[in-house]
Design a protein around this motif. Structure first.
Motif, PDB file in Angstrom:
ATOM      1  N   ILE A   1       0.726  -1.411   0.065  1.00  0.00           N
ATOM      2  CA  ILE A   1      -0.116  -0.119   0.104  1.00  0.00           C
ATOM      3  C   ILE A   1       0.877   1.215   0.029  1.00  0.00           C
ATOM      4  CG2 ILE A   1      -1.618   1.496   1.490  1.00  0.00           C
ATOM      5  CD1 ILE A   1      -2.658  -1.454   2.250  1.00  0.00           C
ATOM      6  N   ALA A   2       1.979   1.200   0.563  1.00  0.00           N
ATOM      7  CA  ALA A   2       2.857   2.412   0.867  1.00  0.00           C
ATOM      8  C   ALA A   2       3.460   2.499  -0.624  1.00  0.00           C
ATOM      9  CB  ALA A   2       4.032   2.231   1.705  1.00  0.00           C
ATOM     10  N   HIS A   3       3.973   1.533  -1.285  1.00  0.00           N
ATOM     11  CA  HIS A   3       4.432   1.626  -2.531  1.00  0.00           C
ATOM     12  C   HIS A   3       3.457   2.249  -3.462  1.00  0.00           C
ATOM     13  CE1 HIS A   3       7.095   0.557  -5.917  1.00  0.00           C
ATOM     14  NE2 HIS A   3       5.998   0.071  -6.539  1.00  0.00           N
ATOM     15  N   GLU A   4       2.104   2.060  -3.365  1.00  0.00           N
ATOM     16  CA  GLU A   4       1.144   2.606  -4.235  1.00  0.00           C
ATOM     17  C   GLU A   4       1.077   4.092  -3.734  1.00  0.00           C
ATOM     18  OE1 GLU A   4      -2.303   0.523  -3.933  1.00  0.00           O
ATOM     19  OE2 GLU A   4      -1.366  -1.506  -4.866  1.00  0.00           O
ATOM     20  N   LEU A   5       1.100   4.518  -2.411  1.00  0.00           N
ATOM     21  CA  LEU A   5       0.975   5.946  -2.008  1.00  0.00           C
ATOM     22  C   LEU A   5       2.151   6.574  -2.196  1.00  0.00           C
ATOM     23  CD1 LEU A   5      -1.149   5.067   1.402  1.00  0.00           C
ATOM     24  CD2 LEU A   5      -1.997   6.079  -0.988  1.00  0.00           C
ATOM     25  N   ARG A   6       3.212   6.356  -2.348  1.00  0.00           N
ATOM     26  CA  ARG A   6       4.352   6.994  -2.110  1.00  0.00           C
ATOM     27  C   ARG A   6       4.513   8.327  -3.206  1.00  0.00           C
ATOM     28  NH1 ARG A   6       9.082   4.929  -5.418  1.00  0.00           N
ATOM     29  NH2 ARG A   6       8.180   3.552  -6.900  1.00  0.00           N
ATOM     30  N   ARG A   7       4.999   9.291  -2.814  1.00  0.00           N
ATOM     31  CA  ARG A   7       5.051  10.450  -3.766  1.00  0.00           C
ATOM     32  C   ARG A   7       6.705  10.816  -4.113  1.00  0.00           C
ATOM     33  NH1 ARG A   7       2.564  14.987  -0.425  1.00  0.00           N
ATOM     34  NH2 ARG A   7       4.242  14.018   0.847  1.00  0.00           N
ATOM     35  N   ASP A   8       6.982  10.988  -5.255  1.00  0.00           N
ATOM     36  CA  ASP A   8       8.333  10.960  -5.597  1.00  0.00           C
ATOM     37  C   ASP A   8       8.728  12.630  -5.205  1.00  0.00           C
ATOM     38  OD1 ASP A   8       8.856   8.458  -6.553  1.00  0.00           O
ATOM     39  OD2 ASP A   8       8.196   9.160  -8.534  1.00  0.00           O
ATOM     40  N   ASP A   9       7.731  13.296  -5.297  1.00  0.00           N
ATOM     41  CA  ASP A   9       7.806  14.677  -4.981  1.00  0.00           C
ATOM     42  C   ASP A   9       7.926  15.171  -3.371  1.00  0.00           C
ATOM     43  OD1 ASP A   9       5.411  14.458  -5.035  1.00  0.00           O
ATOM     44  OD2 ASP A   9       4.966  16.491  -5.835  1.00  0.00           O
TER      45      ASP A   9
ATOM     46  N   GLU B   1     -10.132  -3.230   2.906  1.00  0.00           N
ATOM     47  CA  GLU B   1     -10.348  -2.532   4.172  1.00  0.00           C
ATOM     48  C   GLU B   1      -8.965  -1.940   4.600  1.00  0.00           C
ATOM     49  OE1 GLU B   1     -12.928  -4.612   7.252  1.00  0.00           O
ATOM     50  OE2 GLU B   1     -12.882  -6.018   5.545  1.00  0.00           O
ATOM     51  N   LEU B   2      -8.046  -2.866   4.720  1.00  0.00           N
ATOM     52  CA  LEU B   2      -6.741  -2.273   4.947  1.00  0.00           C
ATOM     53  C   LEU B   2      -6.265  -1.109   4.262  1.00  0.00           C
ATOM     54  CD1 LEU B   2      -4.470  -2.745   7.077  1.00  0.00           C
ATOM     55  CD2 LEU B   2      -3.129  -4.190   5.434  1.00  0.00           C
ATOM     56  N   ASN B   3      -6.409  -1.116   2.811  1.00  0.00           N
ATOM     57  CA  ASN B   3      -6.056  -0.236   1.863  1.00  0.00           C
ATOM     58  C   ASN B   3      -6.865   1.041   2.099  1.00  0.00           C
ATOM     59  OD1 ASN B   3      -4.922   1.074  -0.380  1.00  0.00           O
ATOM     60  ND2 ASN B   3      -5.754   0.002  -1.889  1.00  0.00           N
ATOM     61  N   SER B   4      -8.094   0.882   2.322  1.00  0.00           N
ATOM     62  CA  SER B   4      -8.895   1.908   2.672  1.00  0.00           C
ATOM     63  C   SER B   4      -8.389   2.827   3.986  1.00  0.00           C
ATOM     64  CB  SER B   4     -10.268   1.525   2.725  1.00  0.00           C
ATOM     65  OG  SER B   4     -11.122   2.697   3.324  1.00  0.00           O
ATOM     66  N   GLN B   5      -8.199   2.065   4.941  1.00  0.00           N
ATOM     67  CA  GLN B   5      -7.912   2.828   6.189  1.00  0.00           C
ATOM     68  C   GLN B   5      -6.354   3.315   6.104  1.00  0.00           C
ATOM     69  OE1 GLN B   5      -8.172   0.546   9.754  1.00  0.00           O
ATOM     70  NE2 GLN B   5     -10.288  -0.203   9.314  1.00  0.00           N
ATOM     71  N   VAL B   6      -5.378   2.734   5.381  1.00  0.00           N
ATOM     72  CA  VAL B   6      -4.262   3.301   5.296  1.00  0.00           C
ATOM     73  C   VAL B   6      -4.250   4.662   4.415  1.00  0.00           C
ATOM     74  CG1 VAL B   6      -1.701   2.901   4.650  1.00  0.00           C
ATOM     75  CG2 VAL B   6      -2.769   1.146   5.975  1.00  0.00           C
ATOM     76  N   SER B   7      -5.029   4.420   3.403  1.00  0.00           N
ATOM     77  CA  SER B   7      -5.050   5.607   2.099  1.00  0.00           C
ATOM     78  C   SER B   7      -5.481   6.597   2.924  1.00  0.00           C
ATOM     79  CB  SER B   7      -5.707   5.155   0.790  1.00  0.00           C
ATOM     80  OG  SER B   7      -5.108   4.157   0.509  1.00  0.00           O
ATOM     81  N   SER B   8      -6.804   6.496   3.833  1.00  0.00           N
ATOM     82  CA  SER B   8      -7.361   7.649   4.460  1.00  0.00           C
ATOM     83  C   SER B   8      -6.639   8.394   5.464  1.00  0.00           C
ATOM     84  CB  SER B   8      -8.893   7.227   4.795  1.00  0.00           C
ATOM     85  OG  SER B   8      -8.832   6.394   5.939  1.00  0.00           O
ATOM     86  N   ALA B   9      -5.697   7.639   6.218  1.00  0.00           N
ATOM     87  CA  ALA B   9      -4.751   8.278   7.371  1.00  0.00           C
ATOM     88  C   ALA B   9      -3.702   8.878   6.524  1.00  0.00           C
ATOM     89  CB  ALA B   9      -4.328   6.826   8.294  1.00  0.00           C
ATOM     90  N   PHE B  10      -3.140   8.269   5.398  1.00  0.00           N
ATOM     91  CA  PHE B  10      -2.204   8.766   4.697  1.00  0.00           C
ATOM     92  C   PHE B  10      -2.581  10.186   4.359  1.00  0.00           C
ATOM     93  CE2 PHE B  10       0.096   9.832   0.584  1.00  0.00           C
ATOM     94  CZ  PHE B  10       1.299   9.782   1.136  1.00  0.00           C
ATOM     95  N   ALA B  11      -3.964  10.230   3.597  1.00  0.00           N
ATOM     96  CA  ALA B  11      -4.159  11.622   3.170  1.00  0.00           C
ATOM     97  C   ALA B  11      -4.269  12.646   4.164  1.00  0.00           C
ATOM     98  CB  ALA B  11      -5.610  11.214   2.296  1.00  0.00           C
ATOM     99  N   ALA B  12      -4.966  12.271   5.554  1.00  0.00           N
ATOM    100  CA  ALA B  12      -5.294  12.961   6.392  1.00  0.00           C
ATOM    101  C   ALA B  12      -3.852  13.541   7.337  1.00  0.00           C
ATOM    102  CB  ALA B  12      -6.176  12.364   7.733  1.00  0.00           C
TER     103      ALA B  12
END
Length: 117
Positions: free
Chosen positions: A70-78, A98-109
């Protein structure tokens, strides 16, 4: 798999991020984010904490592998953040979605909070 330069590996980096970073919690995941002072490394760096409370080694490793992907998908190069993802006891029982949803929303916040800081 995350490239080596985008992983938090030292305990002092993990500790500093958890103690001084912004916190974004979900039901089974807590994410901490802290802006980095040095600009030598480009992109966000990720670290993971999965305690024995999550379950036996097989379940802990499964949760960690999923969070890494999930982190690999969320990582930002900038990006310029150090991010620590802590799995809470229920994380091993979650489905991928479910895990992807929770990590992604926590990352955005967490990104939103760290920019506002």
């Amino acid at each position: 798999m995350l490239p080596k330069n985008q992983r938090l590996r030292l305990a002092q980096d993990l500790t500093a991020t958890v103690r001084s970073g912004v916190r974004s919690g979900r039901r089974n995941v807590v994410l901490y984010a802290r802006p980095r002072a040095d600009d030598q490394v480009v992109g966000d760096r990720f670290g993971f904490i999965v305690s024995k409370a999550v379950g036996i080694a097989v379940k802990r490793n499964l949760a960690k592998r999923r969070m890494r992907e999930i982190a690999h998908e969320l990582r930002r190069d900038d990006g310029n953040l150090d991010i620590v993802v802590r799995a809470l006891p229920g994380a091993a029982e979650l489905s991928w979605e479910e895990l992807n949803s929770q990590v992604s929303s926590a990352f955005a916040a967490a990104v939103r909070k760290s920019v506002a800081r």
